[in-house]
Scaffold this active site. Structure first.
Site, mmCIF file in Angstrom:
data_model
loop_
_atom_site.group_PDB
_atom_site.id
_atom_site.type_symbol
_atom_site.label_atom_id
_atom_site.label_comp_id
_atom_site.label_asym_id
_atom_site.label_seq_id
_atom_site.Cartn_x
_atom_site.Cartn_y
_atom_site.Cartn_z
ATOM 1 N N PHE A 1 -1.705 16.285 3.681
ATOM 2 C CA PHE A 1 -1.820 15.670 2.359
ATOM 3 C C PHE A 1 -0.476 15.744 1.658
ATOM 4 C CE2 PHE A 1 -3.269 14.907 -1.944
ATOM 5 C CZ PHE A 1 -4.192 13.897 -1.733
ATOM 6 N N VAL A 2 -0.046 14.626 1.093
ATOM 7 C CA VAL A 2 1.291 14.572 0.482
ATOM 8 C C VAL A 2 1.202 14.057 -0.953
ATOM 9 C CG1 VAL A 2 2.554 14.293 2.651
ATOM 10 C CG2 VAL A 2 1.675 12.265 1.484
ATOM 11 N N GLU B 1 0.844 -1.207 0.000
ATOM 12 C CA GLU B 1 0.000 0.000 0.000
ATOM 13 C C GLU B 1 0.871 1.246 0.000
ATOM 14 O OE1 GLU B 1 -2.631 1.552 -0.281
ATOM 15 O OE2 GLU B 1 -4.374 0.697 0.719
ATOM 16 N N ASP B 2 0.380 2.309 -0.608
ATOM 17 C CA ASP B 2 1.138 3.555 -0.617
ATOM 18 C C ASP B 2 1.025 4.286 0.722
ATOM 19 O OD1 ASP B 2 -1.547 4.077 -0.969
ATOM 20 O OD2 ASP B 2 -1.322 5.389 -2.701
ATOM 21 N N ARG C 1 3.024 12.182 -9.416
ATOM 22 C CA ARG C 1 3.412 10.811 -9.044
ATOM 23 C C ARG C 1 4.907 10.595 -9.260
ATOM 24 N NH1 ARG C 1 -1.267 7.797 -8.117
ATOM 25 N NH2 ARG C 1 -3.039 8.190 -9.488
ATOM 26 N N ASP D 1 -4.382 6.486 5.558
ATOM 27 C CA ASP D 1 -4.880 7.709 6.193
ATOM 28 C C ASP D 1 -5.916 7.286 7.241
ATOM 29 O OD1 ASP D 1 -5.787 10.198 6.800
ATOM 30 O OD2 ASP D 1 -6.428 10.753 4.797
HETATM 31 P P1 5GP Z 1 -7.672 5.798 3.734
HETATM 32 O O1 5GP Z 1 -8.755 4.891 3.277
HETATM 33 O O2 5GP Z 1 -6.625 5.133 4.570
HETATM 34 O O3 5GP Z 1 -8.200 7.051 4.389
HETATM 35 O O4 5GP Z 1 -6.985 6.374 2.425
HETATM 36 C C1 5GP Z 1 -6.075 5.628 1.708
HETATM 37 C C2 5GP Z 1 -5.968 6.058 0.278
HETATM 38 O O5 5GP Z 1 -6.249 7.434 0.139
HETATM 39 C C3 5GP Z 1 -4.559 5.880 -0.189
HETATM 40 O O6 5GP Z 1 -4.355 4.627 -0.790
HETATM 41 C C4 5GP Z 1 -4.370 7.030 -1.160
HETATM 42 O O7 5GP Z 1 -4.819 6.639 -2.437
HETATM 43 C C5 5GP Z 1 -5.277 8.093 -0.635
HETATM 44 N N1 5GP Z 1 -4.559 9.056 0.224
HETATM 45 C C6 5GP Z 1 -4.608 9.153 1.580
HETATM 46 N N2 5GP Z 1 -3.827 10.136 2.013
HETATM 47 C C7 5GP Z 1 -3.248 10.673 0.930
HETATM 48 C C8 5GP Z 1 -2.296 11.737 0.743
HETATM 49 O O8 5GP Z 1 -1.819 12.403 1.654
HETATM 50 N N3 5GP Z 1 -1.925 12.003 -0.559
HETATM 51 C C9 5GP Z 1 -2.437 11.311 -1.622
HETATM 52 N N4 5GP Z 1 -2.013 11.676 -2.835
HETATM 53 N N5 5GP Z 1 -3.307 10.315 -1.477
HETATM 54 C C10 5GP Z 1 -3.718 9.991 -0.229
#
Ligand code: 5GP
Length: 501
Positions: A474-475, A421-422, A487, A425
């Protein structure tokens, strides 16, 4: 208060009968008694003296109630009258939550480890019920063990009151014993009377007897553990042992003082460790930042907290290409730190999966660059597959709604799957993915997340590998985008939305 008994004939007539149901040490043996001044502990003091022990009464003043000094005087004069030694201690408790638990901890820190307490059969029944409500296993349901630390478990609370009255003591009444905010008080004043009414009998001796039977069985199981599982880090021995003994072996191992952060694990944690032992998962996270992992049929327990490196934030505008200068802020994780950490993660995965190379499942598109770097840092014949989910549009907040845009090609059944996973959040995307993938019956399912935003997760996560914990902002970069842009930045940067966005 009347003068103390001068000889055996001066004790109230009930004393020999009471002593016959107590477990005091032999006459002449020194015994420290914790005496608050309440009826149970004053009875403890009197009976310990009557049993012939060399008694020291210890009173701990928590300074919580006005007049708590006077309570020490009640104990001092009772000790003097009975010819026992007396010691006063005072604990200082600062402001803060969970006063009751802190007072108890402070009290036990000041008292000798083998101090005797005035717990009665009624306390035993309350303890059993409290532990039951907390979800305790056999040990908790076994209550307190009789012996010199709990010599009065054979007596009823009513009998300690009667003894105090017969001896002319005027016990201290602790108002916190009536406070319904404490679980024990509700068990005492509400649950036990209700049980008695429903069962139409006094349930205290019933519960105490059950605790005694369970204690015997618990001791027997404890004695069988070393034979069945001589070494709890031996994954094969753990899996082969009967489940009850395997659970015990794991619990003892994780709670042993020598283990990092040694505190008793929950039943769910024990179950997960046994899954690691059986090979159903490669590793598991435990409370307190610990984790258990398996390699080469051995389980290893490690403290994890220090392992995720803190992020060094540096100003390096020069690393931002000219086309990104308006919206791309300072790097949160530099390209150099990313390369170093990816190499470390690759090495850890190589060691952990040495027996069975994993199937890497990359989550598009954000994980594409991390995935390709990580796959090359793993020195095993890994397979690779991708799925694409969408949880963000151009907004910078999660919606919690996850859509599978591209599903996997590979069959997961019986495979060791490592999701790459990247960024985590809220954790909602991962939570959804985990359930989705688990339904395809992999042999194990673990997660390697490059970035985790601190303090944002709304659901518990069980992350096997984490690259960096980053502050909640946010990054972009290293695979992460805004509207498909950024990207290809080499580092992870803060994103500065343009005015009005
Ligand atoms: P979660 O479901 O954990 O809130 O969000 C996860 C997904 O939201 C990540 O896989 C990513 O695609 C996107 N995401 C969450 N935070 C960021 C961020 O700071 N920057 C970007 N570009 N995408 C994010």
């Amino acid at each position: 208060m009347s003068p103390g008994p001068a000889g055996p004939g001066d004790w109230p007539g009930s004393v020999p009968g009471l002593l016959a149901r107590c477990t005091f040490p032999a006459p002449g043996v020194p015994l420290a008694c914790a005496v608050s001044g309440g009826p149970d502990s004053l009875a403890l003091l009197a009976l310990a003296v009557a049993a012939g022990c060399a008694v020291t009464a210890i009173h701990v003043d928590h300074g919580l109630r006005p007049g708590s000094h006077a309570e020490a005087d009640v104990v001092r004069s009772a000790a003097e009258r009975l010819g026992a030694s007396f010691r006063a201690e005072s604990a200082s408790l600062g402001d803060g939550p969970n006063l009751e638990a802190r007072a108890r901890a402070a009290r036990y820190a000041l008292l000798p480890a083998d101090v005797a307490t005035g717990h009665t059969m009624d306390d035993q029944a309350e303890t059993v019920l409290c532990n039951l409500l907390r979800g305790a296993g056999l040990d908790g349901l076994s209550g307190m063990a009789p012996g010199s630390r709990h010599p009065m478990l054979g007596l009823r609370r009513r009998e300690t009151e009667e003894l105090c009255a017969a001896m002319g003591f005027d016990p201290v009444r602790d108002p916190s014993n009536d406070d319904p905010r404490h679980l024990r008080n509700r068990v005492r004043h509400e649950l036990l009377p209700l049980c008695a009414a429903i069962a139409r009998r006094d349930v205290v001796p019933v519960l105490a007897r059950q605790a005694e039977l369970l204690r015997d069985e618990s001791e027997l199981l404890g004695a069988l553990v070393p034979g069945a599982v001589p070494d709890p880090t031996d994954a094969r021995a753990l899996s082969a042992a009967p489940l009850a003994l395997a659970r015990r072996a794991v619990r003892q191992w994780l709670a042993s003082p020598g283990s990092p952060g040694g505190h008793p694990p929950s039943a769910a944690e024990v179950a997960r460790v046994l899954e690691v032992a059986s090979g159903a998962r490669v590793a598991t996270e435990l409370a307190g930042g610990r984790r258990v992992r398996r390699s080469e049929r051995r389980l290893a327990l490690e403290g994890r907290s220090g392992k995720v490196p803190p992020v060094k934030t540096e100003r390096a505008a020069s690393s931002v290409p000219r086309w990104g200068l308006a919206e791309v802020g300072e790097p949160v994780v530099t390209a150099e730190a990313l390369a170093e950490r990816v190499a470390e993660l690759g090495a850890a995965i190589t060691a952990d999966y040495a027996q069975d190379a994993p199937l890497l499942v990359g989550v598009l598109k954000g994980a594409m660059i991390f995935m390709s770097d990580l796959a090359r840092a793993i020195d095993l014949p890994v397979d690779v597959d991708f799925m694409a989910v969408s949880s963000y549009g151009s907004a910078t907040r999660t919606s919690g709604v996850v859509r599978i845009v591209k599903d996997l090609d590979a069959d997961l059944e019986g495979r060791h799957v490592l999701v790459v996973e990247d960024i985590i959040d809220s954790g909602l995307t991962l939570n959804y993915l985990r359930r989705y993938l688990q339904a395809r019956r992999p042999a194990s399912l673990e997660v390697c997340a490059l970035l985790v935003k601190e303090g944002e997760q709304r659901v518990p996560l069980d992350l096997r590998y984490v690259g960096f914990k980053i502050p909640s902002a946010f990054v972009v970069g290293y695979g992460l985008d805004v509207d498909e842009r950024y990207r290809n930045l080499r580092a992870v940067h803060l994103y500065r939305p343009p005015e009005g966005r």
